[in-house]
Design a protein around this motif. Structure first.
Motif, PDB file in Angstrom:
ATOM      1  N   LEU A  12      -9.176   4.367  -6.879  1.00  0.00           N
ATOM      2  CA  LEU A  12      -8.049   4.050  -5.997  1.00  0.00           C
ATOM      3  C   LEU A  12      -7.880   2.544  -5.820  1.00  0.00           C
ATOM      4  CD1 LEU A  12      -8.462   6.810  -3.263  1.00  0.00           C
ATOM      5  CD2 LEU A  12      -6.658   6.654  -4.984  1.00  0.00           C
ATOM      6  N   TRP A  13      -8.992   1.846  -5.680  1.00  0.00           N
ATOM      7  CA  TRP A  13      -8.916   0.409  -5.477  1.00  0.00           C
ATOM      8  C   TRP A  13      -8.461  -0.310  -6.742  1.00  0.00           C
ATOM      9  CZ3 TRP A  13     -14.185   0.343  -2.540  1.00  0.00           C
ATOM     10  CH2 TRP A  13     -13.992   0.895  -1.275  1.00  0.00           C
ATOM     11  N   LYS A  14      -8.834   0.203  -7.903  1.00  0.00           N
ATOM     12  CA  LYS A  14      -8.352  -0.389  -9.154  1.00  0.00           C
ATOM     13  C   LYS A  14      -6.844  -0.186  -9.292  1.00  0.00           C
ATOM     14  CE  LYS A  14     -12.566  -0.555 -11.866  1.00  0.00           C
ATOM     15  NZ  LYS A  14     -13.239  -0.194 -13.108  1.00  0.00           N
ATOM     16  N   MET A  15      -6.335   0.964  -8.839  1.00  0.00           N
ATOM     17  CA  MET A  15      -4.886   1.184  -8.839  1.00  0.00           C
ATOM     18  C   MET A  15      -4.213   0.194  -7.903  1.00  0.00           C
ATOM     19  SD  MET A  15      -4.578   5.393  -9.085  1.00  0.00           S
ATOM     20  CE  MET A  15      -3.575   5.393  -7.653  1.00  0.00           C
ATOM     21  N   LEU A  16      -4.851  -0.076  -6.750  1.00  0.00           N
ATOM     22  CA  LEU A  16      -4.312  -1.035  -5.791  1.00  0.00           C
ATOM     23  C   LEU A  16      -4.284  -2.446  -6.394  1.00  0.00           C
ATOM     24  CD1 LEU A  16      -3.272  -1.387  -2.887  1.00  0.00           C
ATOM     25  CD2 LEU A  16      -5.650  -1.722  -2.192  1.00  0.00           C
ATOM     26  N   ALA A  22       0.898  -6.339 -10.544  1.00  0.00           N
ATOM     27  CA  ALA A  22       2.265  -6.070 -11.021  1.00  0.00           C
ATOM     28  C   ALA A  22       3.314  -6.734 -10.143  1.00  0.00           C
ATOM     29  CB  ALA A  22       2.506  -4.562 -11.080  1.00  0.00           C
ATOM     30  N   HIS A  23       3.003  -6.998  -8.867  1.00  0.00           N
ATOM     31  CA  HIS A  23       3.981  -7.568  -7.938  1.00  0.00           C
ATOM     32  C   HIS A  23       3.677  -9.014  -7.546  1.00  0.00           C
ATOM     33  CE1 HIS A  23       6.172  -3.847  -7.395  1.00  0.00           C
ATOM     34  NE2 HIS A  23       5.001  -3.221  -7.359  1.00  0.00           N
ATOM     35  N   GLU A  24       2.850  -9.693  -8.348  1.00  0.00           N
ATOM     36  CA  GLU A  24       2.496 -11.085  -8.046  1.00  0.00           C
ATOM     37  C   GLU A  24       3.720 -12.012  -8.073  1.00  0.00           C
ATOM     38  OE1 GLU A  24      -0.652 -12.324 -10.674  1.00  0.00           O
ATOM     39  OE2 GLU A  24      -2.190 -11.835  -9.200  1.00  0.00           O
ATOM     40  N   LEU A  25       4.674 -11.733  -8.937  1.00  0.00           N
ATOM     41  CA  LEU A  25       5.862 -12.601  -9.000  1.00  0.00           C
ATOM     42  C   LEU A  25       6.712 -12.445  -7.739  1.00  0.00           C
ATOM     43  CD1 LEU A  25       6.957 -12.234 -12.745  1.00  0.00           C
ATOM     44  CD2 LEU A  25       5.751 -14.141 -11.640  1.00  0.00           C
ATOM     45  N   ALA A  34      -5.914  -9.821  -4.125  1.00  0.00           N
ATOM     46  CA  ALA A  34      -6.188  -8.972  -5.288  1.00  0.00           C
ATOM     47  C   ALA A  34      -7.447  -9.449  -6.010  1.00  0.00           C
ATOM     48  CB  ALA A  34      -4.994  -8.962  -6.235  1.00  0.00           C
ATOM     49  N   ALA A  35      -7.595 -10.754  -6.142  1.00  0.00           N
ATOM     50  CA  ALA A  35      -8.777 -11.305  -6.815  1.00  0.00           C
ATOM     51  C   ALA A  35     -10.051 -10.991  -6.029  1.00  0.00           C
ATOM     52  CB  ALA A  35      -8.621 -12.815  -6.999  1.00  0.00           C
TER      53      ALA A  35
END
Length: 121
Positions: A12-16, A22-25, A34-35
């Motif tokens: 689940l956390w890897k999906m997060l 994917a939404h960094e931009l 995320a890091a």
């Protein structure tokens, strides 16, 4: 989250993390979070792998100890059988090896002497 296993959490956390990447931009401030989560998940994965390895080593050590215990018990029995065969089953010296000689009265320990009533020597 019905299944609270480590594997479930990690998946689940890897999906997060993937969603955050994917939404960094759209949300550039998400990158440090995320890091940090990615590092924490990696640390957890390594800790779980280390735990599994140690559990396997513990099981192996337990098997080895049980094998050596069985071997030691067999050697004890062989030693006692040898002594009985050498001296005979009535020799008083058998008591030195924890063997009750035949024909000897059983000694009962009293409660005052630290033994349990009813136990024989």
């Amino acid at each position: 989250m019905a299944n609270n296993s480590y594997a479930t959490f990690i998946a689940l956390w890897k999906m997060l993390i993937a969603a955050a990447r994917a939404h960094e931009l759209d949300l550039p401030q998400i990158a440090p979070f995320a890091a940090a989560l990615e590092e924490a998940v990696e640390d957890l994965s390594l800790a779980k792998a280390r735990q599994r390895s140690l559990q396997e080593k513990s099981l192996q050590a337990t098997r080895e100890a049980n094998d050596r215990l069985a071997c030691s018990r067999e050697m004890v029995q062989r030693l006692k059988n040898f002594v009985i065969a050498a001296w005979g089953p009535r020799d008083a010296r058998l008591a030195d090896f924890g063997i009750q000689p035949l024909g000897q009265p059983r000694v009962r320990r009293s409660v005052e002497k630290g033994g349990s009533p009813g136990l024989t020597h």
